[in-house]
Every structure is written in C-alpha cells, then in structure tokens.
Design an enzyme around this catalytic site. Structure first.
Site, PDB file in Angstrom:
ATOM      1  N   SER A  70       0.833  -1.205   0.000  1.00  0.00           N
ATOM      2  CA  SER A  70       0.000   0.000   0.000  1.00  0.00           C
ATOM      3  C   SER A  70       0.868   1.255   0.000  1.00  0.00           C
ATOM      4  O   SER A  70       0.377   2.353  -0.257  1.00  0.00           O
ATOM      5  CB  SER A  70      -0.954   0.009   1.198  1.00  0.00           C
ATOM      6  N   ASP A 126       5.672  -7.243   2.493  1.00  0.00           N
ATOM      7  CA  ASP A 126       4.525  -7.567   1.640  1.00  0.00           C
ATOM      8  C   ASP A 126       5.013  -7.806   0.213  1.00  0.00           C
ATOM      9  O   ASP A 126       5.609  -6.918  -0.397  1.00  0.00           O
ATOM     10  CB  ASP A 126       3.567  -6.372   1.672  1.00  0.00           C
ATOM     11  N   GLU A 132      -0.780 -12.463  -1.208  1.00  0.00           N
ATOM     12  CA  GLU A 132      -2.224 -12.477  -1.403  1.00  0.00           C
ATOM     13  C   GLU A 132      -2.652 -13.733  -2.154  1.00  0.00           C
ATOM     14  O   GLU A 132      -1.907 -14.233  -3.004  1.00  0.00           O
ATOM     15  CB  GLU A 132      -2.661 -11.238  -2.197  1.00  0.00           C
ATOM     16  N   GLU A 190      -9.100  -9.464   5.020  1.00  0.00           N
ATOM     17  CA  GLU A 190      -9.428  -8.062   4.745  1.00  0.00           C
ATOM     18  C   GLU A 190     -10.853  -7.956   4.216  1.00  0.00           C
ATOM     19  O   GLU A 190     -11.198  -8.590   3.208  1.00  0.00           O
ATOM     20  CB  GLU A 190      -8.431  -7.483   3.730  1.00  0.00           C
TER      21      GLU A 190
HETATM   22  O1  KIV Z   1      -0.367  -3.354   1.451  1.00  0.00           O
HETATM   23  C1  KIV Z   1      -1.010  -3.367   2.498  1.00  0.00           C
HETATM   24  O2  KIV Z   1      -0.936  -2.460   3.337  1.00  0.00           O
HETATM   25  C2  KIV Z   1      -1.874  -4.504   2.728  1.00  0.00           C
HETATM   26  C3  KIV Z   1      -3.022  -4.269   3.634  1.00  0.00           C
HETATM   27  C4  KIV Z   1      -4.143  -3.664   2.866  1.00  0.00           C
HETATM   28  C5  KIV Z   1      -3.408  -5.478   4.330  1.00  0.00           C
HETATM   29  O3  KIV Z   1      -1.702  -5.533   2.149  1.00  0.00           O
END
Ligand code: KIV
Length: 284
Positions: free
Chosen positions: A49, A87, A119, A186
């Site tokens: 994000s 992530d 994901e 989410e």
């Molecule tokens: O990138 C992010 O911050 C996320 C959240 C929306 C869980 O994956």
C-alpha cells in the site's frame, strides 16, 4: 526503562494460545517505525500500500521489489523489536514457486524481515508451501486482496454470499495446510471471520473483518488522516495528524511572507569583534 524483547513466532503463538489479541499496523518509514516499536505494536507490515500512501500511485500494482526492500530496511532500522512482515508486490510471486522463494528471500536477506505476506487462496498454496519449505515464515491474505481488485470488482467487501464465503473459508484451510503462520482477512463479514478463526489453529488477523479474530490490523495512514484522498469506512481515526501538518505548513508560509520567521532563536550570530575584523577585509 526496561528494553523491549524481540517479538518472535513463540511470542505471537503464546498470545494466540492465551487469547491475548495481537496488534498489527502498516509502516513504511523510519520515524514512524520508532514510534510503533515504542508503543509496543507486535507485528508491523511494510505493505505494498506504500505505492499509494507514500509514492502517490493510484494502486499497489506499480510497486517493485526494490521499493519494498528500501522501505523495509528503513522500518527495520526504526523498529528492531517488532515482528516485521514484508509484503510481496504484484508479480513477484504469482509467476512461479521459484520467483516466490527468490523474492521472499530478498526480504529476509536484504531487509532483515521476519516473514513475508502474499495475497491469494488455493491458487497460491504452492507458492506459500515453497516459501515456508525454504524456511521463511509467511502470512496469507484473503478477502479483499488489493492486487486483484480489478478481478474482484473493486475495493469492496468479499464473502457476503454463502458461496463466495465458503470459498474463503476453504482457502483459509488451504493456506494453513500449506504452512502459513497466520492469515490476514481483509473486508470479510464479521461472522465469516469468526467461522474461519474458530476453525483455524493459527492466528487470524482482521482488517475491517470484525472483533472475533485473534488480532487487528489498521493502515497507519488511515489512523492519522495522512491519506486525504480516501478514508475507508472501517478505519478508526485516532488523531488528525494530516490537519496538524497542513496548519503548520500554512503558518510557515504566512510567517516567512510577513517576516515573523526566522526569529533570533532560529539563527546564529557572530561577535562584534569578529564581524568588525571580517568587514574590515571587504571595505573598499
Ligand atoms: O499493502 C497493504 O498495506 C496490505 C493491507 C491492505 C493489508 O496488504
């Protein structure tokens, strides 16, 4: 003040087994990381994000591994005690198990992360398994998965119908069987989240999915009004730092313009004697 202990997998599972909620936030930079570590946050996600909150893109899709590594390194420097999750950005794990393992490994080797997040459900179970077998703890992410927002019909609640909810429940089981240490849900309805939490034997973390998970996640920028373009309904605002910053900036512009800034405490002087000696050299 006693030094905070490093959060480890046993720390997280102790909380899980004792029914103590796990706290999780997103973070992308060094100063915020120092605050989050001091506040006692358990898990910190360097989310992709950051493409929107820090880099100004319209989605997370343009984010690269190099962007993620740079921000994860900064967060690790500021938050040495938290459980740090990198992530995995778009198309760094989807193409193959090998790409997934290689890129997960970069988070560990180059940014000292403790784990990664990816994901997807059953279709990503082999990537999850490959990463875990390579010795890297990995978190799953189900429900609204922003990298697939286009296929999911936008940023909306997932699993409102029994059919789709059943798929999410089964996906959670697939990811657990593939070795995930935790799963983030989410934007799924609260009772679907509760069902998954009851059936799982790993921590389930909720982002807008209700109170019955084993822990909660919020996006840091939503908590403090730092992403004015969009405020999701489920986000709680704990303070309006964005407003404080904007007011401060307006005041700075006004004070420079009307010459009330800088005041004597904002600059330094030279003694009369030294100045006289300096001026002497430049007299015509
Ligand atoms: O990138 C992010 O911050 C996320 C959240 C929306 C869980 O994956």
């Amino acid at each position: 003040m006693t030094e905070r202990k490093k959060v480890t997998l046993p720390t997280l599972f102790k909380k899980y087994h004792e029914g103590e909620p796990i706290t999780m936030l997103t973070c992308y930079d060094y100063p915020t990381a120092t605050f989050q570590d001091q506040a006692g946050v358990d898990m910190v996600l360097v989310g992709d994000s950051l493409g929107m909150t820090m880099l100004g893109y319209d989605s997370t899709l343009p984010v690269t591994m190099d962007d993620m590594i740079r921000h994860s390194q900064a967060v690790r420097r500021g938050a040495p005690h938290v459980w740090l999750i990198g992530d995995m950005p778009y198309m760094t794990y989807q193409p193959s198990v090998e790409s997934a393992i290689r890129n997960a490994g970069r988070f560990m080797a180059e940014a000292s992360c403790d784990s990664v997040k990816l994901e997807g459900g059953r279709e990503m179970a082999d990537r999850m398994e490959g990463i875990v077998k390579a010795g890297i703890p990995a978190m799953g992410h189900l429900g609204l998965t922003p990298q697939s927002a286009s296929a999911l019909g936008g940023f909306r609640v997932q699993g409102k119908g029994a059919e789709q909810a059943a798929r999410i429940v089964e996906d959670a089981r697939n990811l657990e069987e593939a070795g995930a240490f935790s799963i983030l849900l989410e934007l799924v309805p609260d009772r679907v989240c509760r069902l998954i939490t009851e059936r799982a034997s790993i921590p389930i973390i909720s982002l807008g999915s209700g109170p019955d998970a084993n822990g909660q996640l919020l996006i840091y920028h939503d908590m403090f009004g730092l992403y004015p373009k969009f405020k999701p309904r489920m986000a709680k605002v704990y303070g309006n730092a964005g407003e404080v910053i904007l007011n401060g900036l307006r005041q700075y512009v006004a004070e420079v313009t009307d010459k009330t800034f800088p005041a004597p405490e904002n600059y330094f002087s030279i003694s009369d004697e030294e100045y006289e000696s300096l001026a002497e050299r430049f007299r015509a």
